[in-house]
Motif scaffolding. Sequence first.
Motif, PDB file in Angstrom:
ATOM      1  N   LEU A 110       0.950  -1.053  -0.041  1.00  0.00           N
ATOM      2  CA  LEU A 110      -0.174   0.019  -0.033  1.00  0.00           C
ATOM      3  C   LEU A 110       0.899   1.394   0.146  1.00  0.00           C
ATOM      4  N   ASP A 111       0.797   2.095  -1.052  1.00  0.00           N
ATOM      5  CA  ASP A 111       1.427   3.535  -1.089  1.00  0.00           C
ATOM      6  C   ASP A 111       0.847   4.234  -0.040  1.00  0.00           C
ATOM      7  N   ALA A 112       1.671   4.384   1.305  1.00  0.00           N
ATOM      8  CA  ALA A 112       1.022   4.926   2.173  1.00  0.00           C
ATOM      9  C   ALA A 112       1.358   6.251   2.151  1.00  0.00           C
ATOM     10  N   VAL A 147      -0.465  -6.655   5.003  1.00  0.00           N
ATOM     11  CA  VAL A 147      -0.271  -5.525   4.232  1.00  0.00           C
ATOM     12  C   VAL A 147       1.033  -4.791   4.707  1.00  0.00           C
ATOM     13  N   THR A 148       1.696  -4.309   3.625  1.00  0.00           N
ATOM     14  CA  THR A 148       3.044  -3.630   3.840  1.00  0.00           C
ATOM     15  C   THR A 148       2.742  -2.324   3.322  1.00  0.00           C
ATOM     16  N   ILE A 149       3.154  -1.395   4.272  1.00  0.00           N
ATOM     17  CA  ILE A 149       2.900   0.220   4.111  1.00  0.00           C
ATOM     18  C   ILE A 149       4.418   0.557   3.449  1.00  0.00           C
ATOM     19  N   VAL A 150       4.082   1.361   2.473  1.00  0.00           N
ATOM     20  CA  VAL A 150       5.262   1.856   1.651  1.00  0.00           C
ATOM     21  C   VAL A 150       5.512   3.397   1.993  1.00  0.00           C
ATOM     22  N   GLY A 151       6.707   3.727   2.229  1.00  0.00           N
ATOM     23  CA  GLY A 151       6.628   5.092   2.447  1.00  0.00           C
ATOM     24  C   GLY A 151       7.934   5.585   3.426  1.00  0.00           C
ATOM     25  N   ASP A 152       8.002   7.027   3.846  1.00  0.00           N
ATOM     26  CA  ASP A 152       9.208   7.194   4.937  1.00  0.00           C
ATOM     27  C   ASP A 152       8.861   6.304   6.314  1.00  0.00           C
ATOM     28  N   SER A 184       7.520   6.242  -3.032  1.00  0.00           N
ATOM     29  CA  SER A 184       6.692   5.311  -2.520  1.00  0.00           C
ATOM     30  C   SER A 184       5.849   4.535  -3.652  1.00  0.00           C
ATOM     31  N   MET A 185       5.599   5.186  -4.713  1.00  0.00           N
ATOM     32  CA  MET A 185       4.714   4.425  -5.639  1.00  0.00           C
ATOM     33  C   MET A 185       5.843   3.467  -6.538  1.00  0.00           C
ATOM     34  N   TYR A 186       7.119   4.131  -6.828  1.00  0.00           N
ATOM     35  CA  TYR A 186       7.762   3.185  -7.404  1.00  0.00           C
ATOM     36  C   TYR A 186       8.443   2.063  -6.671  1.00  0.00           C
ATOM     37  N   VAL A 187       8.505   2.072  -5.622  1.00  0.00           N
ATOM     38  CA  VAL A 187       9.098   1.075  -4.628  1.00  0.00           C
ATOM     39  C   VAL A 187       7.849   0.056  -4.561  1.00  0.00           C
ATOM     40  N   GLY A 188       6.670   0.414  -4.308  1.00  0.00           N
ATOM     41  CA  GLY A 188       5.650  -0.459  -4.324  1.00  0.00           C
ATOM     42  C   GLY A 188       5.145  -1.267  -5.481  1.00  0.00           C
ATOM     43  N   THR A 189       5.445  -0.384  -6.718  1.00  0.00           N
ATOM     44  CA  THR A 189       5.309  -1.476  -7.853  1.00  0.00           C
ATOM     45  C   THR A 189       6.416  -2.378  -8.013  1.00  0.00           C
ATOM     46  N   GLU A 190       7.559  -2.183  -7.742  1.00  0.00           N
ATOM     47  CA  GLU A 190       8.646  -2.790  -7.608  1.00  0.00           C
ATOM     48  C   GLU A 190       8.609  -4.320  -6.811  1.00  0.00           C
ATOM     49  N   PHE A 216      -0.423  -3.955  -5.477  1.00  0.00           N
ATOM     50  CA  PHE A 216      -0.106  -2.880  -5.220  1.00  0.00           C
ATOM     51  C   PHE A 216      -1.350  -1.867  -5.164  1.00  0.00           C
ATOM     52  N   VAL A 217      -1.289  -1.233  -4.267  1.00  0.00           N
ATOM     53  CA  VAL A 217      -2.772  -0.275  -4.087  1.00  0.00           C
ATOM     54  C   VAL A 217      -1.966   1.183  -3.907  1.00  0.00           C
ATOM     55  N   THR A 218      -2.543   2.298  -4.655  1.00  0.00           N
ATOM     56  CA  THR A 218      -2.145   3.518  -4.442  1.00  0.00           C
ATOM     57  C   THR A 218      -3.416   4.507  -4.555  1.00  0.00           C
ATOM     58  N   ILE A 219      -3.330   5.474  -3.925  1.00  0.00           N
ATOM     59  CA  ILE A 219      -4.611   6.574  -3.909  1.00  0.00           C
ATOM     60  C   ILE A 219      -3.992   7.811  -4.486  1.00  0.00           C
ATOM     61  N   GLY A 220      -2.724   7.614  -4.916  1.00  0.00           N
ATOM     62  CA  GLY A 220      -2.180   8.867  -5.454  1.00  0.00           C
ATOM     63  C   GLY A 220      -2.413   9.377  -6.800  1.00  0.00           C
ATOM     64  N   ASN A 221      -1.366   9.939  -7.303  1.00  0.00           N
ATOM     65  CA  ASN A 221      -1.476  10.534  -8.852  1.00  0.00           C
ATOM     66  C   ASN A 221      -1.693   9.380  -9.845  1.00  0.00           C
ATOM     67  N   THR A 222      -3.038   9.533 -10.319  1.00  0.00           N
ATOM     68  CA  THR A 222      -3.264   8.630 -11.266  1.00  0.00           C
ATOM     69  C   THR A 222      -2.328   8.404 -12.454  1.00  0.00           C
TER      70      THR A 222
END
Length: 342
Positions: A4-6, A30-35, A79-85, A95-101
Motif C-alpha cells: 500500500l502506497d502510504a 499489508v506492507t505500507i510503503v513510505g518514509d 513510495s509509488m515506484y518502490v511499491g510497484t517494484e 500494489f494499491v495507491t490512492i496517489g497521482n493516477t
Amino acid sequence: MIALDAMGGDLGPRETVGGALIATAEGIDVTIVGDEATLRAELVRRNANPANLHIKHAPDVVAMGDHAAREIRHARQTSMYVGTEMVKHHEADAFVTIGNTGAAMATSLVVLGRLHGVERPALSAVLPGEGGPVMLLDVGANADARPSHLVTFAHLGAAYMHAVHGISSPRVAILSIGEEPTKGSMLVVETHEILAKDAALNFVGNLESRDILNGHAEVVVTDGFTGNVVLKLAEGLVQLLFDEMRTAARSSWRSKIGGALLLPALRGVRAKLDYRRYGAVPLLGVDGAVFVGHGRSDEAAVASAVRSAQHAIDAGMMKAVSAAVAERAAMRRAEEAGQQPG
C-alpha cells in the motif's frame, strides 16, 4: 501480501495507515510503503503494531499535482515506484495507491510493462448496477483511443468480471449516443463492427449512458476521456442528490419527521452508491496487479481498496486477464494469416 502506497492521496499517511490497520484486523497481510520514520510515528500515535503489518522504506513521494512522465524519470525512491517494484519482484501480490493516477499508470508501464498483446492498459471502475456490478473502462488512462484499444478493453473487462465477480458470460457493450450500430463517433462505429464478429465475447451492441446502470451489460467500453467524464458526473450527481435530500429534510418540522423515518433506508442507498465501498479500480493490461483509488479516500476507503485488491488476487484476476489477452492475440494472428494471400 498487499503493498500500500502510504504516502499517496490528499489526506496523507494518517488515512492510509488507518486503512491498513482496518485491513490487517481482517486478516490481510499489508506492507505500507513510505518514509519509515513518518509511518512509525503514525503507528505510535495510534498505539498499533499488528504482526501482519510491515513497513517498506521509501523516502520520496509523487505529489498529486506532479507531472507523471517527468517525475517517473527520477522516481525510483518514491513510495509509488518502490511499491510497484515489490509486485515485480514477487514481494507483494498487488500494489494499491490512492496517489497521482497518471504517475501510477506511468510507473506501472515502466516497472511492470504491458501484458503481451496489450497496446494500452485501461483503468476500470466497478459501479453498482441494478442487477449487479458493472465495469466501465477506460475511465482515465487513455484520453484518445483506437478501435483495437477498445476491443482489448472489452476482453480485459470481461475476463475480470468473470474471474472476480463470478459472471459466467459477461455482456459487453460500447458506450454511444444511440443503440443503432451506425450511431456514434467513427471510433464507436468501427469498434462495433469488430466486436460484432468477435465470437469470444458476449457482445450486446451499443449502450447509451442513461442505461449503464440498468442491467443491460456487465462491461461497458469507451475511451478514457469519455469514461472519466461519465464517472465524475455520476459522482457529482450522487453527492448533489443527497445534499438536496438533506436540505429538503430539514426545511420544515414535517419534513424532519419524514426524513427521520426514511433515514435508515437512505443510509442504505448512500452506502450502495458511495465510492468508498469500492475503494480502488484495477489498472488492467499491465503485467502485475495494480489498483488505483480516489485521491480523497479516507481510512474506510483505503481499507476497501486493500480488501478489493486482496479479493481480486484470491479470485485469480491476473491469470484470467492474461489468458484473455493471449486468446485475443491468437485470434488476431489467425485473422491476419487468413487475410494474407495463399
